[in-house]
Motif scaffolding. Structure first.
Motif, PDB file in Angstrom:
ATOM      1  N   PHE A  92      59.372  47.137   4.686  1.00 36.85           N
ATOM      2  CA  PHE A  92      58.056  46.938   5.286  1.00 36.85           C
ATOM      3  C   PHE A  92      57.850  45.447   5.522  1.00 36.85           C
ATOM      4  O   PHE A  92      58.461  44.606   4.881  1.00 36.85           O
ATOM      5  CB  PHE A  92      56.963  47.466   4.356  1.00 36.85           C
ATOM      6  N   THR A  93      56.933  45.131   6.440  1.00 33.55           N
ATOM      7  CA  THR A  93      56.660  43.724   6.694  1.00 33.55           C
ATOM      8  C   THR A  93      55.845  43.145   5.543  1.00 33.55           C
ATOM      9  O   THR A  93      55.309  43.873   4.706  1.00 33.55           O
ATOM     10  CB  THR A  93      55.855  43.538   7.985  1.00 33.55           C
ATOM     11  N   ASN A 152      46.664  42.061   9.251  1.00 30.55           N
ATOM     12  CA  ASN A 152      47.539  40.913   9.471  1.00 30.55           C
ATOM     13  C   ASN A 152      46.839  39.602   9.145  1.00 30.55           C
ATOM     14  O   ASN A 152      47.434  38.699   8.551  1.00 30.55           O
ATOM     15  CB  ASN A 152      48.028  40.904  10.923  1.00 30.55           C
ATOM     16  N   GLN A 153      45.570  39.525   9.533  1.00 29.65           N
ATOM     17  CA  GLN A 153      44.839  38.290   9.237  1.00 29.65           C
ATOM     18  C   GLN A 153      44.679  38.090   7.734  1.00 29.65           C
ATOM     19  O   GLN A 153      44.888  36.990   7.222  1.00 29.65           O
ATOM     20  CB  GLN A 153      43.468  38.321   9.906  1.00 29.65           C
ATOM     21  N   ALA A 156      47.905  36.994   6.276  1.00 31.64           N
ATOM     22  CA  ALA A 156      48.173  35.577   6.534  1.00 31.64           C
ATOM     23  C   ALA A 156      47.371  34.710   5.577  1.00 31.64           C
ATOM     24  O   ALA A 156      47.881  33.713   5.031  1.00 31.64           O
ATOM     25  CB  ALA A 156      47.816  35.241   7.980  1.00 31.64           C
ATOM     26  N   LYS A 157      46.126  35.116   5.320  1.00 34.65           N
ATOM     27  CA  LYS A 157      45.293  34.345   4.408  1.00 34.65           C
ATOM     28  C   LYS A 157      45.888  34.391   2.995  1.00 34.65           C
ATOM     29  O   LYS A 157      45.983  33.368   2.320  1.00 34.65           O
ATOM     30  CB  LYS A 157      43.877  34.924   4.405  1.00 34.65           C
ATOM     31  N   CYS A 162      48.949  34.790   2.205  1.00 42.75           N
ATOM     32  CA  CYS A 162      50.169  33.984   2.180  1.00 42.75           C
ATOM     33  C   CYS A 162      49.823  32.512   2.024  1.00 42.75           C
ATOM     34  O   CYS A 162      50.470  31.784   1.266  1.00 42.75           O
ATOM     35  CB  CYS A 162      50.976  34.176   3.463  1.00 42.75           C
ATOM     36  N   VAL A 163      48.795  32.071   2.734  1.00 43.81           N
ATOM     37  CA  VAL A 163      48.392  30.673   2.626  1.00 43.81           C
ATOM     38  C   VAL A 163      47.887  30.391   1.211  1.00 43.81           C
ATOM     39  O   VAL A 163      48.301  29.444   0.557  1.00 43.81           O
ATOM     40  CB  VAL A 163      47.302  30.338   3.671  1.00 43.81           C
ATOM     41  N   THR A 183      56.853  32.207   4.221  1.00 42.08           N
ATOM     42  CA  THR A 183      57.495  33.121   5.158  1.00 42.08           C
ATOM     43  C   THR A 183      57.218  32.599   6.554  1.00 42.08           C
ATOM     44  O   THR A 183      56.155  32.032   6.801  1.00 42.08           O
ATOM     45  CB  THR A 183      56.939  34.558   4.990  1.00 42.08           C
ATOM     46  N   PRO A 184      58.167  32.787   7.468  1.00 40.87           N
ATOM     47  CA  PRO A 184      57.908  32.319   8.832  1.00 40.87           C
ATOM     48  C   PRO A 184      56.796  33.110   9.513  1.00 40.87           C
ATOM     49  O   PRO A 184      56.149  32.605  10.415  1.00 40.87           O
ATOM     50  CB  PRO A 184      59.243  32.518   9.544  1.00 40.87           C
ATOM     51  N   SER A 185      56.574  34.337   9.075  1.00 34.57           N
ATOM     52  CA  SER A 185      55.583  35.171   9.742  1.00 34.57           C
ATOM     53  C   SER A 185      55.220  36.339   8.832  1.00 34.57           C
ATOM     54  O   SER A 185      56.018  36.748   8.000  1.00 34.57           O
ATOM     55  CB  SER A 185      56.165  35.678  11.066  1.00 34.57           C
ATOM     56  N   VAL A 186      54.010  36.878   8.999  1.00 27.42           N
ATOM     57  CA  VAL A 186      53.645  38.044   8.198  1.00 27.42           C
ATOM     58  C   VAL A 186      54.347  39.295   8.706  1.00 27.42           C
ATOM     59  O   VAL A 186      54.283  40.341   8.080  1.00 27.42           O
ATOM     60  CB  VAL A 186      52.122  38.302   8.168  1.00 27.42           C
ATOM     61  N   PHE A 187      55.017  39.185   9.854  1.00 34.34           N
ATOM     62  CA  PHE A 187      55.714  40.342  10.397  1.00 34.34           C
ATOM     63  C   PHE A 187      57.165  40.397   9.937  1.00 34.34           C
ATOM     64  O   PHE A 187      57.926  41.247  10.355  1.00 34.34           O
ATOM     65  CB  PHE A 187      55.656  40.345  11.929  1.00 34.34           C
ATOM     66  N   ARG A 203      60.242  41.192   7.556  1.00 36.05           N
ATOM     67  CA  ARG A 203      60.585  42.171   6.529  1.00 36.05           C
ATOM     68  C   ARG A 203      60.486  41.516   5.161  1.00 36.05           C
ATOM     69  O   ARG A 203      61.058  40.450   4.945  1.00 36.05           O
ATOM     70  CB  ARG A 203      62.041  42.577   6.731  1.00 36.05           C
ATOM     71  N   ASN A 247      63.511  40.180   3.337  1.00 34.58           N
ATOM     72  CA  ASN A 247      64.169  38.934   3.731  1.00 34.58           C
ATOM     73  C   ASN A 247      63.613  37.711   3.026  1.00 34.58           C
ATOM     74  O   ASN A 247      64.147  36.618   3.183  1.00 34.58           O
ATOM     75  CB  ASN A 247      64.027  38.723   5.246  1.00 34.58           C
TER      76      ASN A 247
END
Lengths: 382, 503
Positions: B349-350, B377-378, B381-382, B384-385, B391-395, B397, B400
């Motif tokens: 999953f992402t 997704n938003q 992202a929050k 993650c911050v 991660t390069p992106s919330v999308f 996997r 990885n």
């Protein structure tokens, strides 16, 4: 202030959709395409090995092509064959996503088809707009019920769905034969097991018969396209689909996340069965007009291949189903034009699945189609 | 026997796992190899044991260049590896396991177990391993099983022993005994490579220390002069604080109360044996214990994953013994599971999907039957911050991400909401120092917000550093309790209790 903009920039960066990994494309597109190519080549090799001369092999591949996409009639046949394959394949794909290897599409399809027929001739006086959808619904519900037996068994007792759906298939064959001889289903005046016909106002109307009366493409194609969209929505947009996928990928994590595994198993099996039942209903209401022993002709099993080739993705299933429909239609032409048995098509279909199931084999045969292994860290999966 | 690595470089596509590494391993010496996860330790050791071939550089054994073609070549050159995860057949005896693959055989493939036993006993006596060659593996404690792994390597006449995180599964007392064995091996002239991320252990046992970071050797140290702070800085690349910064606890009302709890394992053995405990608001309670003493079953019962057969669990005074996992989650119970790969996340999953794994159904993330992916997704992202998930992106996997970032993702998901009680099982297992520091800070922050925090860990340092109260679990029961709020707790006493001495 500047910190605030930093955070926003960081969030935007995180939200930027990454371009798809190369390995995703390899997994989703390159492997299936190569699998089909290798299977066709090996199909030719099989013909060669069994004494068919090169000219006939060439002729048979031309016939395969012409018979599948070479004329309006061919395309109509391809799509007609694709409808039940895609519908049942979607159901199987949904089950696979939820981690359920449903082998029972064949049985669900048979019973769904019978239910549609019975409903149709039982209420012949209802208008088309009511009766036809209700017949489809009857098929879907029956398929759902039949599949959820296996789901309930798994949820309650842990019985493996592969075993129970195979057994349910066997039961469905005999149940069908039995039903087809019972007086309220069997066609009047017939001694062989065959059902009454579906009244005209329950049938899925033919779409192209105004061009040429023998074009068989029927309105089931819309049912199929709607189903592709609905399954996509369920899997990737809905809450229940999220739970399906989570349990399929990692049942422990799903349990930890508070998802109810028993409920998910039954719901996923029921949805899969509904689609298989719909496939059966579409087949009897659109093509066959009635039920006869073994009217499913193995569609429920071919659909397993369709779901696998389509990588359990609704769009993939659509493409794979059309491909298999094309092989089916082209295979008939092959038999007529080149005198090669249609069984070779079955061999090619099976070979496709062998190669799909062994992506490493495909990679080994076509190393230039892939980036070097070790470069990629595994794809996104499906 | 001396082994030298010269300019070893190993690339995996664009990733450089080892970058011009030079390393000397000498007989009669313990080389401590320190590095965070992903620093390239495993790659280097796999090169040394013949599993990988380096892209550049050479391996010299006793001054002669050698090329290892496959995994067998390392051991035939006398280099043996003891893995972190044991590879033993539980229903075989010690001797049978040791000779497995290189069995002494007589005529017609006759298995000469008598000779095998004798040879095993000889090695045993030579290094003071004290393992009964006829004991069944499944009946042996983990510490002894580890010695069997060492026996296996010695039986194959290895002169260089690579020990990969050998102390992870041992109690403090077992670690002491283990060090004795390592010393006797060293004194017998064996070369030892000791891989770990535990700084005080490396200082205690090593004769020389090399630190690996980002695939390069970033420092070497003499254990007699170097300090843990210096080593940590070499390992992480910046100064690291070891003391968990925390103010004295302000315990308030009872958040979690467990009364007379009995939990069974799948095979109906008793895992938790009439256990009672309570966790109050604003305190960290740490459960110390060697793995397999019922901690997992206790956590599963508290979080609703298993039903206890006896006893009750109260959450803020309300009986939740029979509540569902989801109901407990909604009440404000956060659960950081002990094994993120098994149950804490879904690798395929992402990151975004994983961030809402147990809250996707909530009105905040859904719209009727549909999930509102934009909001998910938003929020992800929050998270993650906020939790420094790199991660390069919330999308991407989740599989990885590096281990530390995966764990931070799990911690973010659990703590980024109104929580009342945090159950953290092995919250930093297998993580690098930087991530550990970060996760510890977050757990203390939860405490300071008035949550009750229950930490279960087999890392005694972690328990000692974080807890206001320490409970020691042994064979399903709490066998000792230490109050850490009134000055430091005696490490030795905790260790003894972990070994069951107080029981």
């Amino acid at each position: 202030m500047s910190e605030k903009t930093d955070i926003n920039a960081e969030m935007n960066r995180l939200l930027a959709r990454a371009t798809r990994d190369r390995s995703d494309i390899e997994d989703l597109v390159v492997v299936p395409v190569f699998a089909v190519i290798v299977a066709l080549i090996l199909g030719a090799a099989t013909m060669l090995a069994t004494g068919v001369d090169l000219a006939t092999i060439g002729k048979s591949f031309v016939a395969l092509f012409v018979g599948s996409v070479g004329s309006l009639n061919a395309i109509s046949e391809t799509l007609t064959a694709a409808i039940p394959l895609v519908l049942a394949g979607l159901g199987l794909a949904l089950g696979f996503r939820a981690g359920l290897f449903n082998i029972g599409a064949e049985g669900q399809l048979l019973l769904g088809g019978v239910a549609a027929v019975v409903f149709g001739f039982s209420f012949p006086d209802l208008p088309f707009v009511v009766l036809m959808p209700l017949c489809l619904l009857a098929g879907a519900l029956t398929g759902a019920f039949y599949a959820s037996i296996a789901g309930a068994l798994k949820a309650a007792t842990g019985a493996h769905e592969v075993i129970s759906t195979i057994m349910l298939n066997l039961i469905s064959y005999r149940l069908l034969d039995y039903l087809l001889r019972s007086p309220w289903i069997q066609k009047e005046g017939r001694s062989d097991p065959i059902s009454k016909s579906v009244p005209d106002n329950a049938q899925l109307p033919r779409l192209l018969d105004w061009i040429e009366p023998n074009l068989r493409l029927h309105a089931g194609i819309f049912v199929m396209l709607i189903a592709v969209f609905v399954v996509y929505w369920i899997l990737f947009r809905s809450k229940i689909g999220f739970a399906f996928r989570a349990s399929g990928e990692n049942p422990d994590a799903a349990r930890y996340a508070g998802m109810h595994s028993g409920l998910i198993i039954v719901a996923a099996m029921a949805s899969a069965g509904a689609l298989a039942g719909l496939a059966g209903a579409a087949q009897v209401l659109g093509v066959l007009d009635r039920a006869s022993p073994g009217f499913s002709a193995g569609i429920g099993f071919d659909a397993i291949a369709v779901a696998l080739l389509g990588r359990s993705h609704p769009l993939g299933v659509l493409f794979a189903g059309v491909l298999f429909g094309g092989l089916e239609a082209g295979g008939r032409q092959m038999q007529v034009d080149a005198g090669v048995s249609i069984d070779i098509i079955g061999i090619i279909q099976a070979l496709i699945i062998v190669f799909i199931a062994a992506p490493l084999l495909v990679r080994a045969i076509f190393p230039w189609g892939f980036r070097r292994t070790g470069d990629n860290h595994g794809g996104k999966g499906k | 026997m001396d082994v030298e690595l010269r300019g070893i470089t190993k690339r995996f596509g664009p990733v450089v796992a080892n970058d011009g590494v030079n390393l000397t391993i000498r007989g009669g010496e313990v080389l401590g190899l320190l590095g965070e996860n992903g620093a390239g330790k495993s790659t280097m050791m796999n090169i040394l044991s013949g599993l990988y071939r380096p892209d550049e550089g050479e391996i010299l054994v006793n001054g002669k260049a050698v090329v290892f073609e496959g995994p067998g070549d390392g051991i035939s050159a006398g280099i043996g590896m003891v893995h972190q995860h044991f590879m033993l057949v539980p229903v075989f005896t010690v001797a049978e396991n040791v000779v497995l693959g290189v069995e002494p055989t007589g005529r017609l493939d006759y298995l000469d177990l008598k000779t095998a036993r004798e040879q095993v006993r000889e090695i045993n006596d030579e290094y003071g391993l004290e393992v009964d060659p006829d004991a069944l593996i499944e009946n042996l404690p983990v510490g002894i099983q580890q010695r069997v792994e060492i026996l296996k390597v010695l039986f194959r006449s290895a002169d260089v022993l690579i020990l990969d995180e050998p102390t992870a599964v041992l109690t403090p007392q077992e670690v002491d005994e283990f060090f004795e064995i390592v010393k006797s091996l060293r004194d017998a002239g064996k070369a030892i490579v000791f891989i770990t991320h535990k700084l005080h252990e490396i200082l205690e046992i090593s004769d020389r220390i090399s630190v690996l970071r980002g695939g390069r050797i970033t420092g070497e140290g003499d254990p007699k002069t170097v300090t843990t702070e210096e080593l940590a800085e070499m390992m992480v690349g910046r100064p690291v604080s070891f003391e968990v910064d925390k103010t004295p606890s302000q315990p308030g009302e009872s958040m979690l109360e467990v009364r007379d709890l009995v939990v069974l394992r799948d095979n109906d053995e008793i895992a938790v044996d009439h256990l009672s405990l309570n966790v109050r608001s604003g305190e960290v309670v740490g459960i110390a214990g060697v793995q397999g003493n019922g901690q997992s079953a206790l956590v599963e019962a508290i979080t609703g994953l298993t039903r206890p057969v006896h006893g009750e669990i109260l959450f803020q005074g309300a009986d939740i013994t029979r509540s569902s996992v989801r109901a407990r989650h909604r009440m404000g119970m956060a659960h950081i599971p002990e094994d993120r790969h098994k149950s804490g996340m879904i690798s395929n999953f992402t990151v975004a999907e994983n961030m809402v794994l147990n809250s996707y159904y909530a009105p905040a993330f859904s719209n009727g039957p549909q999930i509102d992916w934009r909001r998910v997704n938003q929020t992800a992202a929050k998270f993650c911050v906020d939790f420094d998930v790199r991660t390069p992106s919330v999308f991407l996997r989740a599989g990885n991400l590096s281990g530390g970032n995966q764990q931070k993702m799990v911690v973010a998901r659990e703590l980024e909401r109104e929580t009342r009680l945090v159950i953290a099982a092995q919250p930093t297992r297998g993580l690098d120092v930087g991530s550990i520091e970060y996760i510890h800070e977050r757990l203390i922050a939860s405490r300071d917000e008035g949550d009750g925090v229950l930490i279960v860990s087999s890392e005694l340092d972690e328990i000692m550093g974080l807890s206001d109260r320490i409970l020691v679990m042994f064979e399903g029961r709490i066998v000792a309790e230490f109050d850490a709020s009134k000055g430091p707790v005696d490490r030795n006493a905790v260790g003894l209790a972990m070994a069951g001495a107080a029981a």
